[in-house]
Enzyme design. Structure first.
Site, PDB file in Angstrom:
ATOM      1  N   HIS A 127       1.052  -1.260   0.118  1.00 41.90           N
ATOM      2  CA  HIS A 127       0.200   0.109  -0.058  1.00 41.90           C
ATOM      3  C   HIS A 127       1.104   1.225   0.026  1.00 41.90           C
ATOM      4  CE1 HIS A 127      -3.312   2.440   0.680  1.00 41.90           C
ATOM      5  NE2 HIS A 127      -3.709   2.136   1.874  1.00 41.90           N
ATOM      6  N   PHE A 163       4.365  -0.724  -9.090  1.00 43.19           N
ATOM      7  CA  PHE A 163       3.847  -1.220 -10.166  1.00 43.19           C
ATOM      8  C   PHE A 163       2.789  -2.064  -9.691  1.00 43.19           C
ATOM      9  CE2 PHE A 163       7.829   0.173 -11.852  1.00 43.19           C
ATOM     10  CZ  PHE A 163       7.394   0.374 -13.101  1.00 43.19           C
ATOM     11  N   HIS A 208      -1.978  -2.612  -9.585  1.00 49.30           N
ATOM     12  CA  HIS A 208      -2.801  -1.782  -8.837  1.00 49.30           C
ATOM     13  C   HIS A 208      -3.978  -2.767  -8.964  1.00 49.30           C
ATOM     14  CE1 HIS A 208      -5.868   0.832  -7.282  1.00 49.30           C
ATOM     15  NE2 HIS A 208      -4.932   1.763  -6.578  1.00 49.30           N
ATOM     16  N   ASP A 247       2.844   5.333  -6.595  1.00 49.07           N
ATOM     17  CA  ASP A 247       3.832   5.641  -5.720  1.00 49.07           C
ATOM     18  C   ASP A 247       5.297   5.476  -6.592  1.00 49.07           C
ATOM     19  OD1 ASP A 247       2.594   5.614  -3.313  1.00 49.07           O
ATOM     20  OD2 ASP A 247       1.996   3.764  -3.440  1.00 49.07           O
ATOM     21  N   ARG A 287      -3.274  11.714   3.163  1.00 50.45           N
ATOM     22  CA  ARG A 287      -4.407  10.918   3.353  1.00 50.45           C
ATOM     23  C   ARG A 287      -5.550  10.926   4.396  1.00 50.45           C
ATOM     24  NH1 ARG A 287      -5.574   6.451   0.392  1.00 50.45           N
ATOM     25  NH2 ARG A 287      -4.656   7.631  -1.482  1.00 50.45           N
TER      26      ARG A 287
HETATM   27  N1  CMC Z   1       5.442  -6.450  -9.979  1.00 54.97           N
HETATM   28  C1  CMC Z   1       5.557  -7.904 -10.661  1.00 54.97           C
HETATM   29  N2  CMC Z   1       4.216  -8.558 -11.054  1.00 54.97           N
HETATM   30  C2  CMC Z   1       3.332  -7.775 -10.426  1.00 54.97           C
HETATM   31  C3  CMC Z   1       3.010  -6.558 -10.051  1.00 54.97           C
HETATM   32  C4  CMC Z   1       4.280  -6.219  -9.508  1.00 54.97           C
HETATM   33  N3  CMC Z   1       4.278  -4.842  -9.005  1.00 54.97           N
HETATM   34  N4  CMC Z   1       1.928  -6.401  -9.598  1.00 54.97           N
HETATM   35  C5  CMC Z   1       1.067  -7.342 -10.032  1.00 54.97           C
HETATM   36  N5  CMC Z   1       1.881  -8.365 -10.744  1.00 54.97           N
HETATM   37  C6  CMC Z   1       1.519  -9.634 -11.124  1.00 54.97           C
HETATM   38  C7  CMC Z   1       1.119 -10.536 -10.112  1.00 54.97           C
HETATM   39  O1  CMC Z   1       2.336 -11.460  -9.993  1.00 54.97           O
HETATM   40  C8  CMC Z   1       0.104 -11.421 -11.053  1.00 54.97           C
HETATM   41  O2  CMC Z   1       0.923 -12.076 -11.673  1.00 54.97           O
HETATM   42  P1  CMC Z   1      -0.006 -13.961 -12.122  1.00 54.97           P
HETATM   43  O3  CMC Z   1      -1.234 -13.776 -12.473  1.00 54.97           O
HETATM   44  O4  CMC Z   1       1.157 -14.324 -13.126  1.00 54.97           O
HETATM   45  O5  CMC Z   1       0.354 -14.546 -10.638  1.00 54.97           O
HETATM   46  C9  CMC Z   1      -0.742 -10.456 -11.531  1.00 54.97           C
HETATM   47  O6  CMC Z   1       0.125  -9.280 -11.708  1.00 54.97           O
HETATM   48  C10 CMC Z   1      -1.771  -9.868 -10.708  1.00 54.97           C
HETATM   49  O7  CMC Z   1      -1.264  -9.186  -9.623  1.00 54.97           O
HETATM   50  P2  CMC Z   1      -2.104  -9.516  -8.137  1.00 54.97           P
HETATM   51  O8  CMC Z   1      -0.966  -9.696  -7.187  1.00 54.97           O
HETATM   52  O9  CMC Z   1      -3.180 -10.570  -8.189  1.00 54.97           O
HETATM   53  O10 CMC Z   1      -2.730  -8.156  -8.192  1.00 54.97           O
HETATM   54  P3  CMC Z   1      -3.198  -7.622  -6.735  1.00 54.97           P
HETATM   55  O11 CMC Z   1      -4.473  -6.888  -7.060  1.00 54.97           O
HETATM   56  O12 CMC Z   1      -3.583  -8.514  -5.600  1.00 54.97           O
HETATM   57  O13 CMC Z   1      -2.215  -6.700  -6.254  1.00 54.97           O
HETATM   58  C11 CMC Z   1      -0.815  -4.908  -5.500  1.00 54.97           C
HETATM   59  C12 CMC Z   1      -2.101  -5.304  -6.270  1.00 54.97           C
HETATM   60  C13 CMC Z   1      -0.944  -3.370  -5.889  1.00 54.97           C
HETATM   61  C14 CMC Z   1      -0.830  -5.322  -4.150  1.00 54.97           C
HETATM   62  C15 CMC Z   1       0.344  -5.533  -6.463  1.00 54.97           C
HETATM   63  O14 CMC Z   1       0.249  -5.060  -7.714  1.00 54.97           O
HETATM   64  C16 CMC Z   1       1.578  -5.154  -5.860  1.00 54.97           C
HETATM   65  O15 CMC Z   1       2.066  -5.966  -5.149  1.00 54.97           O
HETATM   66  N6  CMC Z   1       2.323  -3.985  -6.425  1.00 54.97           N
HETATM   67  C17 CMC Z   1       3.782  -3.600  -5.768  1.00 54.97           C
HETATM   68  C18 CMC Z   1       3.366  -2.765  -4.582  1.00 54.97           C
HETATM   69  C19 CMC Z   1       2.755  -1.313  -4.880  1.00 54.97           C
HETATM   70  O16 CMC Z   1       3.356  -0.739  -5.566  1.00 54.97           O
HETATM   71  N7  CMC Z   1       1.783  -1.064  -4.174  1.00 54.97           N
HETATM   72  C20 CMC Z   1       1.242   0.245  -4.241  1.00 54.97           C
HETATM   73  C21 CMC Z   1      -0.270   0.112  -4.518  1.00 54.97           C
HETATM   74  S1  CMC Z   1      -1.155   1.617  -5.344  1.00 54.97           S
HETATM   75  C22 CMC Z   1      -0.936   2.943  -4.311  1.00 54.97           C
HETATM   76  C23 CMC Z   1      -0.882   2.720  -2.631  1.00 54.97           C
HETATM   77  O17 CMC Z   1      -1.741   2.178  -2.353  1.00 54.97           O
HETATM   78  O18 CMC Z   1      -0.179   3.316  -2.152  1.00 54.97           O
END
Ligand code: CMC
Length: 384
Positions: free
Chosen positions: A226, A270, A272, A325, A350
């Protein structure tokens, strides 16, 4: 056994409530009817804060008195100042990070707020304004303590954004730096049912108080998935830089990324849960941050160029886009802000969205208490 018919891991796609505050869609981000690009271009952070907390765009008189109220509430009670004097030791020699210090400071502030136990709308609004005004002072004092410096008092002549930078650094920011900070706070102010806001709504849904809900929200925001991602994104770029050296060699960046993909690492800044084709806030902050980097010099431009390479590889090969971010990390680095303060600064913004949601929850409350699908052992006897 529970009989819940469906279950979405991470509550993905679940509509968990109703709100008048914000709408996050693939194609738009709206605060109380206003599109984010419109707000970033035309509204100050104080105007957006008023919009979120009160519900409408302020008139000139309303804005002037809101700003005056915030300025009047900036200083901290003595007990919080005493605690913050210990924050340098807690961060430098013990186990705390700035988000922990901020969480504790908000918790102490609750003990000293005469409205603390009152969840009525007028008390909640007073507490919201107070916390909005006090949080930058907490961040500033904490940073001063970490650096072993005297505390810098708030400057009544400065805006929320300029005063935040001033208290951290001791010098008044340039109008350009103030503008970049202000827009970043506008972009960070609100985002519907994100994890920290949902936390705040769950706590306020029990009729827990505003400070308690904000304390919980800070703990939720700290995580790297987050708000902690703005620090983690900058740490990741620093790691890449350490591994590949000072030149932005595309081959080396690509190799670094392919190794990360092979190890199935999440790249910070990266992806969302909602935006699958890009975060509307990211290009706005990227543009401003890059301009600031160009004004500051080559080292900072090279950081943005590295970020742009990483971004292109992610987009081309994974179709995963930066969230706010990612440019935030590079932008705050360009502004000379210490990395561990990036997420506390997110809080300084926030707090407005959280407070608006807490007030909305209290105004039309029903306990938030979902079910869970039980997957544990079948019934058994203790004496078997
Ligand atoms: N790097 C590499 N792969 C990714 C990433 C990433 N940052 N984000 C998603 N994926 C891949 C993930 O591995 C999955 O692949 P597969 O289907 O092959 O297993 C696919 O994309 C779907 O991802 P998910 O984990 O199911 O997505 P989610 O909706 O559960 O998670 C997230 C969203 C934001 C937690 C995730 O994208 C992530 O961990 N990002 C990195 C942390 C980040 O930047 N967080 C900030 C969020 S936005 C602003 C805020 O809240 O501050």
């Amino acid at each position: 056994m529970t009989t819940a018919p469906t279950h979405a891991k991470g509550l993905e796609g679940v509509i968990a409530g109703e709100t008048e505050i914000c709408n996050v869609e693939q194609t738009s981000l709206i605060y109380r009817g206003y599109e984010i690009a419109d707000l970033a271009a035309n509204a100050s952070f104080e105007e957006v804060a008023y919009l979120l907390l009160v519900g409408n765009k302020p008139t000139a008189d309303e804005l002037a008195s809101f700003k005056a109220e915030l300025v009047a509430e900036r200083s901290l009670p003595g007990a919080v100042v005493e605690f913050l004097k210990t924050s340098g030791d807690l961060v430098n020699n013990q186990y705390a990070v700035p988000m922990d210090i901020l969480r504790t400071a908000v918790s102490i502030l609750s003990h000293l707020d005469a409205d603390c136990q009152d969840n009525a709308a007028d008390a909640n609004l007073r507490k919201s304004k107070r916390l909005l005004a006090q949080i930058p002072t907490v961040i500033g004092h904490m940073q001063n303590s970490i650096e072993g410096k005297e505390f810098i008092a708030p400057n009544a002549n400065l805006s929320h954004s300029a005063n935040l930078l001033y208290m951290m650094t001791g010098s008044e920011p340039t109008p350009e730096a103030e503008k970049v900070m202000d827009v970043s706070l506008v972009l960070y102010a609100e985002h519907d049912y994100n994890a920290s806001t949902f936390t705040a709504r769950v706590i306020s849904g029990t009729l827990g108080d505003l400070h308690g809900a904000v304390t919980g929200a800070i703990a939720a925001l700290k995580g790297k998935l987050h708000g902690g991602a703005n620090e983690a994104a900058m740490d990741m770029l620093a790691d890449i830089r350490k591994d590949i050296g000072p030149d932005n060699d595309l081959g080396k960046v690509t190799d670094w990324m392919h190794k990360a993909f092979a190890e199935k690492r999440k790249l910070m800044g990266f992806g969302h849960r909602v935006y699958k084709n890009g975060d509307h806030r990211a290009p706005i902050l990227h543009g401003l941050g890059r301009k600031a980097a160009e004004a500051r010099g080559e080292e900072f431009v090279k950081l943005f160029e590295l970020g742009e390479m990483v971004q292109k590889i992610m987009e081309d090969e994974k179709k995963i886009y930066p969230n706010v971010d990612f440019p935030c990390g590079m932008t705050y680095f360009t502004m000379g802000i210490p990395v561990p303060q990036y997420t506390p600064i997110f809080v300084a913004s926030r707090i407005t969205g959280w407070a608006a949601h807490i007030m909305e929850q209290h105004a039309n409350n029903r306990l938030i208490r979902p079910r869970v699908a039980y997957i544990g052992p079948a019934p058994r006897n203790w004496n078997d």
